[in-house]
Motif scaffolding. Structure first.
Motif, PDB file in Angstrom:
ATOM      1  N   ARG A 294     -11.119  -8.177   1.520  1.00 55.07           N
ATOM      2  CA  ARG A 294     -11.581  -7.175   0.566  1.00 55.07           C
ATOM      3  C   ARG A 294     -11.624  -5.847   1.270  1.00 55.07           C
ATOM      4  NH1 ARG A 294     -10.199  -9.975  -3.294  1.00 55.07           N
ATOM      5  NH2 ARG A 294     -11.323 -11.920  -3.592  1.00 55.07           N
TER       6      ARG A 294
ATOM      7  N   THR B 157      -4.092 -14.398  -2.228  1.00 54.88           N
ATOM      8  CA  THR B 157      -2.708 -14.436  -1.785  1.00 54.88           C
ATOM      9  C   THR B 157      -2.593 -15.453  -0.666  1.00 54.88           C
ATOM     10  OG1 THR B 157      -2.668 -12.095  -2.230  1.00 54.88           O
ATOM     11  CG2 THR B 157      -0.794 -13.000  -1.068  1.00 54.88           C
TER      12      THR B 157
ATOM     13  N   GLY C  82      -2.789   0.822  -7.273  1.00 55.75           N
ATOM     14  CA  GLY C  82      -2.279   0.114  -8.428  1.00 55.75           C
ATOM     15  C   GLY C  82      -1.483  -1.138  -8.142  1.00 55.75           C
TER      16      GLY C  82
ATOM     17  N   PRO D  24      -1.237  -6.597  -3.751  1.00 52.36           N
ATOM     18  CA  PRO D  24      -1.984  -7.698  -4.323  1.00 52.36           C
ATOM     19  C   PRO D  24      -3.265  -7.867  -3.545  1.00 52.36           C
ATOM     20  CG  PRO D  24      -0.311  -8.493  -2.864  1.00 52.36           C
ATOM     21  CD  PRO D  24      -0.207  -7.012  -2.860  1.00 52.36           C
ATOM     22  N   PRO D  25      -4.291  -8.164  -4.191  1.00 51.37           N
ATOM     23  CA  PRO D  25      -5.521  -8.378  -3.445  1.00 51.37           C
ATOM     24  C   PRO D  25      -5.375  -9.668  -2.647  1.00 51.37           C
ATOM     25  CG  PRO D  25      -5.885  -8.235  -5.810  1.00 51.37           C
ATOM     26  CD  PRO D  25      -4.433  -8.377  -5.599  1.00 51.37           C
ATOM     27  N   SER D  26      -5.858  -9.645  -1.503  1.00 48.16           N
ATOM     28  CA  SER D  26      -5.813 -10.876  -0.721  1.00 48.16           C
ATOM     29  C   SER D  26      -7.249 -11.289  -0.514  1.00 48.16           C
ATOM     30  CB  SER D  26      -5.148 -10.613   0.612  1.00 48.16           C
ATOM     31  OG  SER D  26      -5.858  -9.616   1.278  1.00 48.16           O
ATOM     32  N   GLN D  27      -7.422 -12.276   0.313  1.00 48.65           N
ATOM     33  CA  GLN D  27      -8.783 -12.701   0.547  1.00 48.65           C
ATOM     34  C   GLN D  27      -9.580 -11.574   1.191  1.00 48.65           C
ATOM     35  OE1 GLN D  27      -6.140 -14.574   1.599  1.00 48.65           O
ATOM     36  NE2 GLN D  27      -6.594 -16.747   1.298  1.00 48.65           N
TER      37      GLN D  27
ATOM     38  N   PRO E  93      -1.082 -12.854   4.898  1.00 48.71           N
ATOM     39  CA  PRO E  93      -1.592 -12.063   3.776  1.00 48.71           C
ATOM     40  C   PRO E  93      -2.726 -11.113   4.152  1.00 48.71           C
ATOM     41  CG  PRO E  93      -1.292 -14.329   3.113  1.00 48.71           C
ATOM     42  CD  PRO E  93      -1.002 -14.277   4.576  1.00 48.71           C
TER      43      PRO E  93
ATOM     44  N   THR F  95      -7.927 -12.991  -7.298  1.00 46.88           N
ATOM     45  CA  THR F  95      -6.604 -13.380  -6.849  1.00 46.88           C
ATOM     46  C   THR F  95      -6.619 -13.663  -5.360  1.00 46.88           C
ATOM     47  OG1 THR F  95      -5.685 -11.928  -8.506  1.00 46.88           O
ATOM     48  CG2 THR F  95      -4.206 -12.691  -6.788  1.00 46.88           C
TER      49      THR F  95
ATOM     50  N   ASN G 212      -4.771  -7.237 -10.726  1.00 48.40           N
ATOM     51  CA  ASN G 212      -5.795  -6.568  -9.936  1.00 48.40           C
ATOM     52  C   ASN G 212      -7.110  -7.314  -9.907  1.00 48.40           C
ATOM     53  OD1 ASN G 212      -4.333  -4.240  -9.060  1.00 48.40           O
ATOM     54  ND2 ASN G 212      -4.253  -3.720 -11.228  1.00 48.40           N
TER      55      ASN G 212
ATOM     56  N   TYR H 269       5.394 -12.748  -4.050  1.00 45.14           N
ATOM     57  CA  TYR H 269       5.408 -11.321  -3.771  1.00 45.14           C
ATOM     58  C   TYR H 269       6.621 -10.999  -2.906  1.00 45.14           C
ATOM     59  CZ  TYR H 269       0.509 -11.376  -5.118  1.00 45.14           C
ATOM     60  OH  TYR H 269      -0.676 -11.520  -5.791  1.00 45.14           O
TER      61      TYR H 269
ATOM     62  N   PHE I  85       4.826 -14.722   0.347  1.00 47.26           N
ATOM     63  CA  PHE I  85       3.453 -14.702  -0.143  1.00 47.26           C
ATOM     64  C   PHE I  85       3.479 -15.020  -1.627  1.00 47.26           C
ATOM     65  CE2 PHE I  85       2.220 -11.258   3.161  1.00 47.26           C
ATOM     66  CZ  PHE I  85       2.326 -12.198   4.152  1.00 47.26           C
TER      67      PHE I  85
ATOM     68  N   ILE J 291      -1.794  -7.285   4.604  1.00 49.38           N
ATOM     69  CA  ILE J 291      -1.256  -6.448   3.546  1.00 49.38           C
ATOM     70  C   ILE J 291      -2.025  -5.132   3.478  1.00 49.38           C
ATOM     71  CG2 ILE J 291      -0.984  -6.271   1.046  1.00 49.38           C
ATOM     72  CD1 ILE J 291      -0.446  -9.271   1.055  1.00 49.38           C
TER      73      ILE J 291
ATOM     74  N   LYS K 224      -9.524  -0.993 -11.460  1.00 47.50           N
ATOM     75  CA  LYS K 224      -9.101  -0.432 -10.203  1.00 47.50           C
ATOM     76  C   LYS K 224      -8.284   0.790 -10.527  1.00 47.50           C
ATOM     77  CE  LYS K 224      -7.309  -1.845  -5.834  1.00 47.50           C
ATOM     78  NZ  LYS K 224      -6.952  -2.979  -5.043  1.00 47.50           N
TER      79      LYS K 224
ATOM     80  N   VAL L 276       4.642  -6.648  -2.984  1.00 46.25           N
ATOM     81  CA  VAL L 276       4.794  -6.227  -4.364  1.00 46.25           C
ATOM     82  C   VAL L 276       5.062  -7.472  -5.208  1.00 46.25           C
ATOM     83  CG1 VAL L 276       6.063  -4.712  -5.909  1.00 46.25           C
ATOM     84  CG2 VAL L 276       5.918  -4.165  -3.482  1.00 46.25           C
ATOM     85  N   PRO L 277       4.315  -7.652  -6.274  1.00 43.26           N
ATOM     86  CA  PRO L 277       4.581  -8.834  -7.093  1.00 43.26           C
ATOM     87  C   PRO L 277       5.904  -8.693  -7.850  1.00 43.26           C
ATOM     88  CG  PRO L 277       2.805  -7.532  -8.021  1.00 43.26           C
ATOM     89  CD  PRO L 277       3.206  -6.860  -6.764  1.00 43.26           C
TER      90      PRO L 277
END
Lengths: 835, 619
Positions: free
Chosen positions: A26, B113, A17, A21-24, A248, B111, B107, A384, B74, A251, A12, A369-370
């Motif tokens: 897309r 969340t 960056g 966080p990627p969530s379900q 989530p 993953t 990334n 996060y 989260f 996001i 990616k 942000v993680p």
């Protein structure tokens, strides 16, 4: 690639960056984007745009701008020399690579760049946004969008039949404030697809909008000089949510939430660009902050010395940033839970735009942000941190501050709800229905409930400031007095729970300060802050004051202004201001002697100054009727209250929620005006009231009573959802007013209704009697001939002996005072001297 | 039984987010197992076993009150990482865990969340020592699956962590346990007393935020995954979950690199206070990942807790005994109240009262009792101890001027630490609040004192507490039995005032009460306890016929003397009649019951009137 996702896999690029966080969800795979070309599921060999050649995930930021990379940070670099301002609110996505939609992206390793044939559709990586199309669409929107029905106050003064946003651009060119606020609902109605992109990929779309608007602007106003390039600030994303429903899925999307500011931080300078200087050769270089980090150059490019570069703080570029904590507004919360809070970051000129206590609508991008990894530990917290980067603030109570009228309650009613309400309003007995729905646990007292119902609706607000009279009070004030234990407090509690902006205070516990406002020094900032009290807080609501009689005089004096002028003046600690307090007062008072004495007038029973009493539109007595039929009904009611099941109760009465909505709807949308007959009826009613008294030589009505009648009639029209005040309304207002008067203004000595009890504190008969006693006393003194001084007690005894009616000490003293006012005598201690 | 304690939730790599059913299945499995008889008693309880005897990542239970609800967070529900041994990418499950292994591929498209919420839970405030003890003993019957052996001399907490003495200073009121048996074992679960009495200057360091002063026990951060909306503040729950005490969670004391702060402001957005409140050391405030929570109707360990067939059988068997137990209890209370039978009757009714429903703003079923004319000198204190012996939850608030002015009764939101600072009125349902007004002397109440008195008044009249959120107040309904003891009539409102008329005047009050208490067998006391808890849970109804009779009666009474009988009186008599019937185990109101209620109310009123004419100046 058999998984349902079809987004680019693997490496990616740095576009977003760490930030998300990627969530379900897309990217590029929203349920709504059915218009996209089908995603090929071919193996990932025929590849992508040249942009995606960077395989290592955490590689150093790219410095070379690749051919198809869009530099988001500088739309139209140097259009006529206007500098670009960075938008930290949009995060670090300043360089967004574009990818070709028609090609599948590489799997994680070894992406090979291969140019596709012409005609490919370039989109920004991870999205379905094509910069060119998007820009075009937005420009078209700006040029064409017309909203003839707009009633937003921001659009005041604009020609609604001309393209709205072009006018706004013109405004920008005149005022020079390079911010363009765009209502998302406008975008949606204009181009639903553009709107979807805006909501889903704000980070990419907003800079594109910026670009578009600047092109357009400088084309049209080539000579205008702005501080920096115009920034687009979308607001009112229809995906408005309350804080509780953020999840989530949201996001990195644009959201609008409402809440109340509870804390704002100090200004945080955030480094945007670091300035390094070589200690050896004084060569300098600049490094941009990338994803919150600065890559310190290890080697000086000029003299090749290693580790010679030092950061020069005061030459680095910083941007302003502020952390704001927002709490869910109490209305949005389910009962029994605590409010949620969200952290919000404001950047640049949005810093210090809001203060703690403000109710605001925030439009921004939701981020997660993680947690940072600590190199010393082998595990890391899996949580996060979330926050919102603000793009736009809108204070919901701003209108209140400006005194621009009308309830700012943004209560929206669904079509069906409005329909139900209207159906209800059409019923002939709606007035009775509503009043019986009010506090069902309190038995009967129909008239009192009706009075309170009218108070909840209120009159129509009228503005006479042109003619110098200022605002005309629309709020109805009610005083309940009566024996203790007649559920007055319960009624107050009910009303307090019913209205959205209600306040409940007890006269015993509240001081003038608690009611009005006080100045507090913030311990942290040493700043003086105005804290508002119950009356100000209940602006546009109802202030319920229990134990009104126990209130200290100074506190009560505050109410004089509030109850007629509807404002509060404050002069404290150097702060002088006038606050709006358009509140209805619902007060309850107990008689002084704990039990109501029917032989005394209202004033004597509750010992309140008549100046205050006359400001109440309706004064009700809640007395024990002591009648068998009543007792039976009461007993039945109470037993039922205790033992009926919930369902039975619900069948009988209107739901509290319906009542709430009904009131809110009527208050917002119905503004009845008097029609001809109603005006005539009012005039007649008033003349009649005056006539009653004149026969007995007293005044029985004042203009204040007429005003009350008007308010009550208007409120009754609101109950019917009628835009016209008709004779029925006036009739009911008259009846209610008469009922209340009958209860509270009856002279116990004569049995007649005498308004002067309430307006002057004394009935006409009492006044007459006072005069008689004074005259008798004067005559007595005169009959004694020349005696310059007399004993007080002796005089009293003599007068008592002489008069056939019983004379109390009070009456005697009053007579003395009256004579002293005439300059006939003076009283010093125990002696009375003639003058 | 092994499976209980070694359960670890690592979803196999193969099971990614594509198959979410397994999560539901896991929950079903555990719920099913726990429903089985006795099985829940195999799970060690955080209430009883010291934290350091519990294995991390094992299943534990916790009986607690939800004191605060933090914001949702989260977390990585599924994440991808590199297996250090095989060097292959594997998917791992982040649910029911606080930490992830390092090297997470942030990334990765795999993953997932997910969202969860944290509740700050404290042991039920004011839980009586006997309730703790009995549940402790019943748990100890089962072979403890931990290494914890109650008889062993345990290490003191200090060795672990000296944060332990940061508990709020113990109030002067002594925790006497006249009930000697099992004391030595009890000690095991509590910190050595020397610790709590030691003045703790570091109490600001970490405040466990217990509603009541002098409380102890573990506080817990409970991570909730399912059914977030079904929980409310102040709910009492029995939570089954996975214990997590990973030291990584301790951020306190960890030195932060200032340069990191500058560059990564996300870490600096929390104030130190907030970090202390939200991330206290795990050794002190363990994390519990909730699998399953059972709302508790009561916390009386003598009663079956879940509404199962079990319980209904128990209830029906006890109903037979009810009348006799009532008589014994009444006799006991009469002795305690110095021979005053009427006051004892009212005290009994008060103890089983319960807000059973609300009509708009009016709570129904509350029965606040004001016991006036209490002898001074420690009588009220002793009386409280006896009440404490009978009810599972109680608190005595000594209403001295000092406490009224200084104590925090109403919970208040602290925006700096972002938490709800608890107050003494944050109590579980059916807690007995004993307000001792005999301690009040003349003097000046300051503004916080006035607020406290107002809060108590609101609590009594409306059964609600207005929590202070600084910018607004928020109303939380509650269900607290308030008993006010005073010399004259109380300054607080009450549903019913009974002037105490002592029939005996023992020369030594202490001795007198102790003898009465000692004369009761534990089994007897236990019966009383069951009786009181049970009577409260019974259903109640009233037939149309009796309704009619009551109405007629009321009208007749009004006819005779309209001044003396008001709607208020009818309200009260209806409650008395209800409680009286329930106290006898009758679930419907009979004519007799109504007459009795009328009768005792008349007795009480004649007594108050008598009092009035004696003092003359009472309103």
């Amino acid at each position: 690639m058999s998984s349902p996702t079809s987004t680019p896999v693997g490496s990616k690029p740095s576009s977003d960056g760490l930030a998300s966080p990627p969530s379900q969800r897309r990217r590029g795979q929203d349920s709504s984007n059915g218009d996209l070309p089908a995603m090929p599921t071919s193996p990932a060999t025929d590849i992508a745009s040249p942009a995606v050649h960077d395989t290592s995930l955490f590689s150093s930021p790219r410095r070379s701008v690749l051919p198809s990379e869009v530099d988001m940070s500088s739309p139209l670099i140097g259009v006529r020399g206007t500098p670009v301002r960075q938008r930290p609110d949009l995060g670090s996505a300043r360089k967004a690579p574009q990818v070709d939609l028609h090609t599948e992206l590489p799997s994680a390793d070894g992406a090979v760049a291969s140019e596709q044939a012409a005609g490919q559709k370039l989109v920004i990586w991870g999205t379905d946004v094509n910069v060119g199309t998007c820009k075009e669409k937005f420009q078209r929107f700006l040029q064409r969008f017309i909203d003839p029905t707009s009633n937003e106050d921001e659009n005041a003064g604009l020609d609604l039949n001309e393209p709205l946003y072009m006018q706004k651009l013109e405004e920008i060119s005149v005022i020079g404030e390079p911010v363009l606020n765009v209502n998302c609902s406008h975008v949606q109605s204009f181009d639903a697809d553009l709107y979807r992109q805006l909501i889903s990929y704000p980070q990419e779309v907003i800079p594109t909008f910026d670009m578009a608007v600047n092109e357009l602007f400088f084309e049209r106003f080539p000579d205008s000089i702005l501080e920096h390039q115009i920034q687009v600030r979308p607001y009112n994303a229809l995906k408005t949510r309350n804080m509780r429903s953020l999840n989530p899925e949201d996001i990195d999307q644009m959201i609008t939430i409402s809440g109340m500011v509870i804390r704002t931080s100090q200004l945080i300078p955030e480094m945007q660009e670091a300035f390094f200087q070589c200690q050896v050769c004084a060569f300098s270089t600049r490094v941009e902050v990338d994803r919150g980090r600065i890559a310190e150059p290890a080697v000086c490019r000029n003299c090749n010395t290693t580790h010679s570069l030092a950061l020069i703080h005061n030459r680095s570029a910083f941007s302003d940033k502020q952390m704001i904590k927002v709490q869910e507004s109490p209305d949005d919360m389910p009962a029994g839970q605590t409010p949620h809070t969200t952290i919000v970051y404001a950047h640049n000129d949005l810093v210090d735009k809001v203060q703690p206590g403000d109710r605001i609508n925030i439009t921004g991008i939701y981020r997660a942000v993680p947690m940072r990894e600590n190199p010393r530990q082998s595990t890391v917290k899996s949580v996060y941190k979330t926050h919102i980067d603000v793009i736009h603030f809108r204070k919901t109570d701003e209108k209140r501050l400006h005194g621009l009228d009308e309830d700012s309650d943004q209560k929206l009613f669904t079509e069906e709800r409005v329909q139900t309400l209207k159906e209800l309003a059409a019923k002939p007995d709606v007035y009775e229905r509503l009043s019986s729905a009010l506090a069902p646990s309190i038995y009967e007292q129909e008239d009192i409930k009706k009075g309170i119902l009218l108070q909840l609706f209120g009159g129509t607000r009228k503005d006479f400031s042109q003619t110098g009279r200022g605002n005309f009070r629309a709020e109805v004030n009610i005083l309940l007095c009566g024996d203790p234990g007649t559920s007055k407090s319960q009624l107050l509690q009910y009303v307090f729970n019913l209205v959205p902006r209600g306040q409940y205070t007890s006269g015993k516990g509240s001081s003038a300060v608690g009611l009005t406002a006080y100045v507090m020094k913030d311990p942290e900032t040493k700043q003086l802050v105005l804290q508002t009290g119950a009356l100000v807080l209940s602006d546009n609501g109802i202030c319920c004051i229990d134990e009104f009689d126990k209130m200290s005089d100074s506190t009560r004096s505050v109410l004089h202004e509030v109850m007629e002028q509807q404002t509060l003046s404050i002069a404290k600690a150097g702060i002088i201001c006038q606050l709006n307090a358009r509140t209805s007062v619902l007060a309850a008072a107990n008689p002084v002697e704990s039990q109501w004495n029917p032989k005394k007038t209202t004033i004597e029973n509750i010992q309140l100054p008549h100046t205050l009493l006359s400001r109440f539109d309706l004064i009700f007595l809640m007395l024990d009727p002591q009648d068998e039929a009543y007792d039976r009904r009461l007993a039945h009611h109470l037993v039922a209250l205790y033992y009926q099941s919930e369902e039975q109760i619900e069948e009988e009465f209107l739901d509290m929620a319906v009542l709430k909505d009904y009131i809110a709807y009527a208050r917002t949308y119905i503004n009845p005006r008097l029609n001809e007959e109603a005006s005539q009826a009012l005039i007649e009613a008033y003349v009649d009231m005056r006539k009653i008294g004149s026969g007995r030589g007293m005044v029985s009505a004042y203009p204040r009573q007429l005003e009350s009648l008007i308010r009550l009639a208007e409120a009754h029209a609101k109950v019917r959802f009628s835009d016209k005040v008709e004779t029925v309304d006036v009739e009911e207002a008259k009846r209610l007013h008469r009922e209340a008067l009958k209860q509270s203004a009856t002279d116990p000595r004569t049995g007649f209704v005498d308004i002067s009890i309430l307006t002057t504190g004394m009935s006409a008969t009492a006044r007459k009697r006072k005069e008689e006693v004074a005259q008798a006393l004067k005559k007595m003194i005169q009959s004694r001939g020349k005696t310059p001084a007399m004993k007080y007690q002796q005089l009293f005894d003599d007068l008592r002996g002489q008069s056939e009616a019983a004379i109390t000490k009070d009456m005697f003293e009053e007579a003395l005072r009256a004579l002293a006012d005439e300059d006939y005598l003076t009283v010093t201690g125990k002696t009375v001297r003639l003058l | 039984m092994r499976m209980w304690f070694v359960c670890r939730f690592c979803c196999p790599a193969a099971q990614s987010n594509s198959n979410p059913e397994w999560e539901a299945k896991v929950l079903e499995y555990f719920k099913g197992q726990l429903r089985e008889k006795e099985s829940h008693s195999w799970v060690p309880s955080l209430n009883d076993v010291p934290l350091h005897y519990l294995k991390p990542n094992s299943l534990v239970k916790f009986r607690c009150l939800v004191q605060d609800m933090f914001d949702p967070e989260f977390y990585m529900g599924v994440y991808e990482t590199v297996d250090p041994s095989t060097k292959a990418n594997v998917l791992r499950c982040g649910k029911y865990k606080d930490v992830t292994e390092c090297g997470v591929d942030l990334n990765s498209r795999n993953t997932v969340t997910a969202e969860r919420q944290t509740f700050y839970c404290v042991p039920i405030p004011g839980e009586s020592p006997w309730a703790k003890e009995i549940s402790f003993l019943s748990a100890a019957r089962v072979v403890p699956s931990t290494s914890y052996v109650p008889s062993r001399q345990k290490r003191s907490y200090e060795e672990d962590d000296d944060d332990m003495d940061t508990q709020p200073q113990k109030q002067r009121e002594p925790h006497t346990e006249p009930h000697g048996n099992g004391d030595s074992k009890r000690q095991e679960t509590e910190a050595p007393s020397s610790q709590t009495t030691a003045p703790s200057d570091c109490s600001s360091h970490l405040d466990l935020n217990f509603p009541l002063p002098g409380e102890r026990g573990p506080a817990c951060l409970v991570k909730v995954y399912e059914g977030l909306d079904s929980f409310k503040l102040n709910d009492t729950l029995e939570i089954y979950g996975i214990l997590s005490v990973n030291p990584v969670l301790t951020v306190l004391g960890e030195e932060k690199d200032p340069s990191l702060l500058l560059l990564n402001p996300t870490e600096s957005m929390e104030t130190p206070e907030e970090q202390r409140a939200h991330d206290p050391p795990a050794s002190l405030v363990p994390r519990l990942h909730m699998l399953y929570a059972r709302p508790l109707q009561h916390n009386n360990p003598l009663l079956p807790s879940a509404p199962t067939e079990d319980q209904s059988a128990f209830v029906s068997s006890f109903l037979v005994e009810m009348a006799s137990v009532r008589a014994e209890l009444l006799a006991y209370l009469t002795h305690v109240l110095l021979g005053d039978g009427l006051a004892a009757e009212y005290l009994l009714l008060h103890l089983i009262s319960n807000v059973y429903t609300r009509r708009d703003v009016l709570p129904l079923g509350k029965f606040t009792l004001n016991l006036s004319g209490c002898p001074l000198n420690s009588y009220t204190e002793r009386l409280y101890q006896i009440v404490q012996q009978l009810v599972p939850c109680s608190y005595r608030l000594s209403m001295s001027l000092h406490t009224m002015n200084s104590m925090r009764l109403v919970p208040k939101k602290d925006y700096v630490a972002n938490r709800l600072v608890s107050g003494a009125l944050q109590l579980a349902r059916n807690t007995s609040l004993f307000l001792d007004e005999t301690q009040l002397e003349q003097g000046q109440l300051d503004s916080s004192g006035v607020r406290n008195i107002t809060a108590l008044g609101n609590l009594i009249s409306w059964q609600k507490v207005d929590y202070d959120f600084s910018y607004h107040q928020m109303e939380f309904p509650c269900n607290i039995n308030v008993l006010v003891t005073s010399e004259g009539r109380s300054l607080l409102p009450s549903d019913c005032q009974v002037p105490l008329q002592p029939q005996v005047t023992p020369p030594n009050m202490e001795e007198y009460l102790t003898t009465i208490h000692m004369a009761q067998f534990t089994s007897q006391i236990n019966k009383f306890r069951v009786y009181l808890s049970l009577a409260r849970t019974l259903d109640y109804s009233i037939s149309d016929e009796v309704t009619k009779a009551v109405e007629d009666d009321f009208v007749d009474m009004r006819k005779d003397d309209p001044q003396s009988v008001t709607a208020e009186d009818l309200h009260r008599m209806l409650v008395v009649a209800r409680l009286l019937s329930l106290s006898l185990g009758q679930t419907t109101l009979s004519r007799d019951g109504w007459m009795r209620a009328k009768h005792i109310d008349m007795l009480r009123r004649s007594r108050t009137e008598q009092q009035k004419s004696l003092n003359g100046n009472e309103p």
